[in-house]
Motif scaffolding. Structure first.
Motif, PDB file in Angstrom:
ATOM      1  N   SER B  94      -2.918  -0.925  -0.977  1.00  0.00           N
ATOM      2  CA  SER B  94      -3.281  -1.312  -2.620  1.00  0.00           C
ATOM      3  C   SER B  94      -4.812  -1.880  -2.421  1.00  0.00           C
ATOM      4  O   SER B  94      -5.497  -2.083  -1.422  1.00  0.00           O
ATOM      5  CB  SER B  94      -2.592  -2.371  -2.806  1.00  0.00           C
ATOM      6  N   ALA B  95      -5.351  -1.723  -3.688  1.00  0.00           N
ATOM      7  CA  ALA B  95      -6.942  -2.340  -3.615  1.00  0.00           C
ATOM      8  C   ALA B  95      -7.060  -3.671  -3.612  1.00  0.00           C
ATOM      9  O   ALA B  95      -8.210  -4.324  -3.593  1.00  0.00           O
ATOM     10  CB  ALA B  95      -7.534  -1.809  -5.209  1.00  0.00           C
ATOM     11  N   VAL B  96      -5.982  -4.456  -3.646  1.00  0.00           N
ATOM     12  CA  VAL B  96      -5.921  -5.919  -3.655  1.00  0.00           C
ATOM     13  C   VAL B  96      -5.609  -6.464  -2.471  1.00  0.00           C
ATOM     14  O   VAL B  96      -5.188  -7.747  -2.356  1.00  0.00           O
ATOM     15  CB  VAL B  96      -5.447  -6.441  -4.921  1.00  0.00           C
ATOM     16  N   GLU B  97      -5.386  -5.627  -1.316  1.00  0.00           N
ATOM     17  CA  GLU B  97      -4.954  -6.370   0.120  1.00  0.00           C
ATOM     18  C   GLU B  97      -5.763  -7.510   0.508  1.00  0.00           C
ATOM     19  O   GLU B  97      -6.962  -7.602   0.134  1.00  0.00           O
ATOM     20  CB  GLU B  97      -4.719  -5.298   1.053  1.00  0.00           C
ATOM     21  N   HIS B  98      -5.268  -8.300   1.263  1.00  0.00           N
ATOM     22  CA  HIS B  98      -5.985  -9.546   2.011  1.00  0.00           C
ATOM     23  C   HIS B  98      -7.210  -8.389   2.945  1.00  0.00           C
ATOM     24  O   HIS B  98      -6.872  -7.569   3.348  1.00  0.00           O
ATOM     25  CB  HIS B  98      -5.332 -10.138   2.977  1.00  0.00           C
ATOM     26  N   SER B  99      -8.304  -9.303   2.999  1.00  0.00           N
ATOM     27  CA  SER B  99      -9.390  -8.535   3.710  1.00  0.00           C
ATOM     28  C   SER B  99      -8.994  -8.275   5.291  1.00  0.00           C
ATOM     29  O   SER B  99      -9.475  -7.161   5.859  1.00  0.00           O
ATOM     30  CB  SER B  99     -10.550  -9.633   3.963  1.00  0.00           C
ATOM     31  N   HIS B 149      -3.260 -12.998  -2.628  1.00  0.00           N
ATOM     32  CA  HIS B 149      -3.710 -14.160  -2.478  1.00  0.00           C
ATOM     33  C   HIS B 149      -4.592 -14.863  -3.226  1.00  0.00           C
ATOM     34  O   HIS B 149      -4.895 -16.055  -3.020  1.00  0.00           O
ATOM     35  CB  HIS B 149      -4.099 -14.062  -0.938  1.00  0.00           C
ATOM     36  N   GLU B 150      -5.082 -14.046  -4.205  1.00  0.00           N
ATOM     37  CA  GLU B 150      -6.071 -14.683  -4.923  1.00  0.00           C
ATOM     38  C   GLU B 150      -5.498 -14.889  -6.562  1.00  0.00           C
ATOM     39  O   GLU B 150      -6.028 -16.079  -6.984  1.00  0.00           O
ATOM     40  CB  GLU B 150      -7.058 -13.585  -5.278  1.00  0.00           C
ATOM     41  N   VAL B 151      -4.461 -14.258  -6.902  1.00  0.00           N
ATOM     42  CA  VAL B 151      -4.145 -14.357  -8.479  1.00  0.00           C
ATOM     43  C   VAL B 151      -2.599 -14.781  -8.109  1.00  0.00           C
ATOM     44  O   VAL B 151      -2.017 -14.939  -9.326  1.00  0.00           O
ATOM     45  CB  VAL B 151      -4.394 -13.200  -9.155  1.00  0.00           C
ATOM     46  N   GLY B 152      -1.853 -14.682  -7.282  1.00  0.00           N
ATOM     47  CA  GLY B 152      -0.446 -14.885  -7.051  1.00  0.00           C
ATOM     48  C   GLY B 152       0.357 -13.777  -7.688  1.00  0.00           C
ATOM     49  O   GLY B 152       1.658 -14.066  -7.363  1.00  0.00           O
ATOM     50  N   ALA B 167       9.970   9.532   1.357  1.00  0.00           N
ATOM     51  CA  ALA B 167       8.816  10.474   1.872  1.00  0.00           C
ATOM     52  C   ALA B 167       8.769  10.213   3.625  1.00  0.00           C
ATOM     53  O   ALA B 167       8.128  10.975   4.366  1.00  0.00           O
ATOM     54  CB  ALA B 167       7.586   9.928   1.495  1.00  0.00           C
ATOM     55  N   GLY B 168       9.671   9.465   4.049  1.00  0.00           N
ATOM     56  CA  GLY B 168       9.592   9.124   5.438  1.00  0.00           C
ATOM     57  C   GLY B 168       8.329   8.374   6.121  1.00  0.00           C
ATOM     58  O   GLY B 168       7.910   8.387   7.216  1.00  0.00           O
ATOM     59  N   VAL B 169       7.760   7.653   5.246  1.00  0.00           N
ATOM     60  CA  VAL B 169       6.506   6.855   5.654  1.00  0.00           C
ATOM     61  C   VAL B 169       7.038   5.480   5.688  1.00  0.00           C
ATOM     62  O   VAL B 169       7.404   4.741   4.908  1.00  0.00           O
ATOM     63  CB  VAL B 169       5.444   6.869   4.508  1.00  0.00           C
ATOM     64  N   PRO B 170       6.401   4.999   7.130  1.00  0.00           N
ATOM     65  CA  PRO B 170       6.867   3.442   7.082  1.00  0.00           C
ATOM     66  C   PRO B 170       5.904   2.442   5.939  1.00  0.00           C
ATOM     67  O   PRO B 170       4.805   3.083   5.892  1.00  0.00           O
ATOM     68  CB  PRO B 170       6.425   3.145   8.523  1.00  0.00           C
ATOM     69  N   VAL B 171       6.303   1.487   5.877  1.00  0.00           N
ATOM     70  CA  VAL B 171       5.617   0.487   4.865  1.00  0.00           C
ATOM     71  C   VAL B 171       5.472  -0.878   5.736  1.00  0.00           C
ATOM     72  O   VAL B 171       6.530  -1.466   6.314  1.00  0.00           O
ATOM     73  CB  VAL B 171       6.450   0.070   3.561  1.00  0.00           C
ATOM     74  N   LEU B 172       4.104  -1.108   5.852  1.00  0.00           N
ATOM     75  CA  LEU B 172       3.928  -2.804   6.132  1.00  0.00           C
ATOM     76  C   LEU B 172       3.526  -3.451   5.265  1.00  0.00           C
ATOM     77  O   LEU B 172       2.903  -3.144   4.304  1.00  0.00           O
ATOM     78  CB  LEU B 172       2.541  -2.429   7.151  1.00  0.00           C
ATOM     79  N   VAL B 173       4.365  -4.640   5.068  1.00  0.00           N
ATOM     80  CA  VAL B 173       4.232  -5.749   4.146  1.00  0.00           C
ATOM     81  C   VAL B 173       3.566  -6.947   4.725  1.00  0.00           C
ATOM     82  O   VAL B 173       3.915  -7.649   5.690  1.00  0.00           O
ATOM     83  CB  VAL B 173       5.394  -6.315   3.642  1.00  0.00           C
ATOM     84  N   ASP B 174       2.372  -7.350   4.248  1.00  0.00           N
ATOM     85  CA  ASP B 174       1.628  -8.493   4.526  1.00  0.00           C
ATOM     86  C   ASP B 174       2.211  -9.460   3.659  1.00  0.00           C
ATOM     87  O   ASP B 174       2.138  -9.427   2.573  1.00  0.00           O
ATOM     88  CB  ASP B 174       0.263  -8.275   4.245  1.00  0.00           C
ATOM     89  N   ALA B 175       3.144 -10.326   4.337  1.00  0.00           N
ATOM     90  CA  ALA B 175       3.907 -11.166   3.376  1.00  0.00           C
ATOM     91  C   ALA B 175       3.371 -12.704   3.692  1.00  0.00           C
ATOM     92  O   ALA B 175       4.017 -13.870   3.580  1.00  0.00           O
ATOM     93  CB  ALA B 175       5.348 -11.273   4.150  1.00  0.00           C
ATOM     94  N   ALA B 176       2.089 -12.823   3.910  1.00  0.00           N
ATOM     95  CA  ALA B 176       1.163 -14.210   4.256  1.00  0.00           C
ATOM     96  C   ALA B 176       1.465 -15.045   3.011  1.00  0.00           C
ATOM     97  O   ALA B 176       1.702 -16.215   3.533  1.00  0.00           O
ATOM     98  CB  ALA B 176      -0.096 -13.990   4.430  1.00  0.00           C
ATOM     99  N   GLN B 177       1.477 -14.639   1.934  1.00  0.00           N
ATOM    100  CA  GLN B 177       1.467 -15.634   0.972  1.00  0.00           C
ATOM    101  C   GLN B 177       2.873 -15.940   0.504  1.00  0.00           C
ATOM    102  O   GLN B 177       3.285 -17.115   0.023  1.00  0.00           O
ATOM    103  CB  GLN B 177       0.847 -15.134  -0.382  1.00  0.00           C
ATOM    104  N   SER B 178       3.758 -15.245   0.860  1.00  0.00           N
ATOM    105  CA  SER B 178       5.203 -15.363   0.217  1.00  0.00           C
ATOM    106  C   SER B 178       6.266 -15.880   1.135  1.00  0.00           C
ATOM    107  O   SER B 178       7.448 -16.156   0.884  1.00  0.00           O
ATOM    108  CB  SER B 178       5.691 -14.129  -0.275  1.00  0.00           C
ATOM    109  N   HIS B 329     -13.120  -8.709  -4.355  1.00  0.00           N
ATOM    110  CA  HIS B 329     -12.542  -7.534  -4.472  1.00  0.00           C
ATOM    111  C   HIS B 329     -11.344  -7.235  -5.217  1.00  0.00           C
ATOM    112  O   HIS B 329     -10.933  -6.222  -5.957  1.00  0.00           O
ATOM    113  CB  HIS B 329     -12.307  -6.845  -3.171  1.00  0.00           C
ATOM    114  N   VAL B 330     -10.664  -8.320  -5.260  1.00  0.00           N
ATOM    115  CA  VAL B 330      -9.409  -8.578  -6.179  1.00  0.00           C
ATOM    116  C   VAL B 330      -9.663  -8.463  -7.602  1.00  0.00           C
ATOM    117  O   VAL B 330      -9.177  -7.710  -8.508  1.00  0.00           O
ATOM    118  CB  VAL B 330      -8.438  -9.740  -5.664  1.00  0.00           C
ATOM    119  N   LEU B 331     -10.519  -9.512  -8.170  1.00  0.00           N
ATOM    120  CA  LEU B 331     -10.923  -9.571  -9.305  1.00  0.00           C
ATOM    121  C   LEU B 331     -11.623  -8.142  -9.860  1.00  0.00           C
ATOM    122  O   LEU B 331     -11.334  -7.818 -11.081  1.00  0.00           O
ATOM    123  CB  LEU B 331     -11.748 -10.725  -9.693  1.00  0.00           C
TER     124      LEU B 331
END
Lengths: 459, 459
Positions: B94-99, B149-152, B167-178, B329-331
């Motif tokens: 996504s365009a708003v991922e952590h750096s 992480h910037e707007v919650g 689609a058979g594609v694995p998903v990596l979830v950055d769960a740092a904030q939650s 980049h999030v804003l």
């Protein structure tokens, strides 16, 4: 306390503990932030970097903190290789480097680079001339540890660095085992170390890259630690690492003399107390607190258990420990016996009486293991023409050597014993036994299963 | 205490502190060793892994500890991409991922891979359908944070994971904030997190790789942490991380309600207390403790200093802070105002009166900054035919928007203002100002220096 495995990791130094506690409250915030908690964290980080740089003998902006010594090595090797990619892709390492260096070399080879492993002598040291001969026009980086982690032998870093400097090749020194004792001499280019080896906390390594050394960080980076160690800095641990480095350095000169005397006792007395034991590693050019020996006819893991029961924690480079199935690459490169191997590495502050108690316990422990192992009677001895054949297939170290020792008297002087073994340790230990026993090791040849080792009775 | 920057790093939870202290004495040794200190360390490590796996909702052998959340992301993305290299080299983020995710994506692109950034709406969330449309036959991995992480703003992880699974594609979830608030729903494949975000110590990240997900660790590895995180394990910190995760989870349900009420107050009252302020981020699907707003005509760094002087520690995604020269980049991806941006992220336990005091202080702080910035008089206004031209070249955010606001009344309704600016933030903030002020943003065009932004007076 009989914790004699400081080379794996030292217990936390009291100064480290104190500094860690203090900075848990002051140093948890993000040092990149502008508010008071961030500024406080930044000040602690800056002060720790200054203290560490002073201990290393480098500029503050040459030193970054990594998350471990292994990580410092991985980052340092990869970054230095990439920085000189135009020169070539040849990497030199000694054969007795820490696994983190060898893992980096494997990754480099897997990526298409070439690696030369410089051999060591029976004492575990490289010869600077031999090391220098490995330098090529396409050599991008040379790695050499300051001192060996398994046998304590110091390497001729200054001499090797001089040859490399003449050839224009940077040298990375893995100083994990020695940095607590003093700075690394010589004109090195990169240096790595690990805090928990000197009594600092886990989770902190050092990577020093001298100004002027070409370096290109690999993989994703961020703005932290000069782009060389991504991720939030672990400031409490970093502060504790720097404070304890300063503290152990203040005690180093006196403690080195004391520990050297204690390890000298072990070096001198083990061969008198334990029959068929061999002390390995350089007797003079070595770390103060490390001494390593091997005992024939002993299973390394069983011996560790016996010593643990008596309250002593040591490590072993034998193949017969649960964490390894092959003998230590260090002992193999030195060509010395690996069976019944014991490394004693004394932490600073080790009491004399603990060492004496260890020396009192050791012979009993070795005897107990040997008695247990003495049991197997070789039922698989066959005489073929003039050769006595012993089938040790499926038997683990030290059984093949025990069986060899049992039958060598059954052939006449000049007669041959042929041992079949599929244990990797036999390749090292049978020749080492021959050398210790003044028997002639003829050589090995492939067999239907495993390998056949040929020994001629010489005495 | 007015530390309102928990999204950067939370102060150490008392349970973490207690666990860290206890395991400094018990967990410093090498868990790979067989002696008592090693066995004790191993037991602590195993227990910590069990507790963390339970909190995540995964198998024990799926979870490894890394040295930071960033490191977990870097390792996870690289390993998952390499594991599916035969499928292709396309990565979705996504365009708003952590750096750390975006840095991984940059490294992947530099290495010849391709990356699609999925846009977000003005609330900061991806649309699952839009995300799904980015899936291709050669997609190796899809990354989506659990919450921003910037707007919650919470992301629709379960819906996206379902499309990816089809689609058979694995998903990596950055769960740092939650992760401190609860497990991540949905059929994700990899998960990363960072202990110091939930009140654990620095120096610990989590990487979870579900069984069956193809994964190939990159770079040098060793035998530790299933070959996914080389280097000596930092057991005291790991124990503290696991213990504090359990502790914050026990308090999470109640604390979420309480903090949500406090951030709701900020959301509701900031626009009433501060003129020309815009609260950004999803008002409902959001983290309990995070609220972000932007204030027109305010320099972000100056506002942080004013608030710091009053005892409040917050962060800013504005371009005008010393650590960044471009707006967050999030804003930018959300298309919302970045000037005078403030992120308030309340740590668990934040007192109601501290929030009230913040709301009392904020209007004064904003006014003080605006008064300082109100000074510059626009001497560079030129009327060209029917267009009013304002030369803001060389002036940093928020000056261009301030100058625009000053002159808009000088043109008739339907008239044009043309602002020349070379500040990157203007590209975001001028359209955002137009939307807030109901003026018509016509567009931008290249100028001799910088960019010309055209605005038509609509009211």
């Amino acid at each position: 306390m009989g914790y004699f495995d400081a080379a794996s990791g030292a217990p936390l130094h009291p100064v480290a503990r104190q500094a860690l506690l203090a900075s848990l409250d002051e140093g948890w915030a993000d040092p990149a932030r502008l508010y008071r908690e961030g500024r406080r964290a930044r000040m602690l980080l800056d002060a720790a970097r200054e203290a560490a740089a002073e201990a290393v003998g480098c500029r503050v902006d040459e030193l970054v903190f990594t998350s471990s010594g292994s990580r410092a090595v991985h980052t340092g090797v990869a970054g230095a290789l990439a920085g000189r990619r135009r020169v070539g892709r040849h990497l030199i390492v000694s054969a007795v480097e820490h696994s983190s260096v060898l893992h980096s070399a494997e990754a480099h080879e897997a990526d298409g680079g070439s690696v030369t492993q410089v051999p060591v002598d029976r004492g575990g040291a490289v010869d600077p001339v031999v090391y220098g001969d490995a330098l090529r026009a396409d050599t991008a980086l040379a790695c050499l540890q300051s001192a060996n982690h398994e046998v304590g032998t110091e390497q001729p870093v200054a001499a090797v660095a001089k040859l490399c400097r003449q050839a224009g090749v940077p040298v990375l020194v893995d100083a994990a085992q020695s940095l607590g004792w003093g700075p690394v001499d010589g004109d090195w280019s990169l240096l790595t170390a690990s805090a928990h080896k000197w009594g600092g906390p886990s989770g902190v390594g050092l990577l020093v890259v001298r100004k002027g050394v070409r370096f290109a960080s690999q993989g994703p980076v961020d703005e932290r630690e000069s782009g060389r160690a991504p991720g939030f800095e672990n400031i409490p641990a970093i502060v504790a690492a720097a404070a304890s480095l300063r503290a152990v350095r203040a005690e180093a000169a006196g403690e080195a003399v004391r520990l050297r005397e204690l390890t000298d006792r072990i070096r001198a007395r083990v061969p008198r107390l334990v029959t068929d034991a061999e002390v390995v590693g350089d007797p003079v050019r070595r770390l103060p607190g490390v001494v390593t020996f091997s005992c024939l006819y002993v299973d390394g893991e069983a011996l560790l258990h016996e010593l643990d029961r008596e309250g002593f924690s040591v490590s072993s480079g034998s193949s017969c420990t649960s964490s390894t199935l092959t003998p230590s690459h260090v002992l193999r490169a030195m060509g010395v016996l690996s069976e019944g191997n014991v490394r004693v590495s004394l932490p600073p502050g080790t009491a004399e009486e603990d060492v004496e108690r260890f020396l009192a316990v050791l012979p009993r422990a070795v005897t107990a293991v040997r008695e247990k192992l003495g049991a197997p009677v070789s039922k698989t001895v066959v005489r073929e023409a003039d050769v006595l054949v012993v089938d040790s297939l499926g038997k683990r170290c030290p059984i093949p050597v025990i069986e060899l020792a049992k039958v060598i008297g059954d052939v006449p002087v000049g007669g041959l014993v042929r041992i079949l073994s599929d244990d990797e340790a036999a390749r090292l230990d049978i020749p080492a036994w021959c050398e210790m026993r003044n028997q002639e090791y003829v050589g090995e040849e492939p067999a239907d299963r495993g390998t056949a080792y040929l020994i001629r009775r010489a005495t």
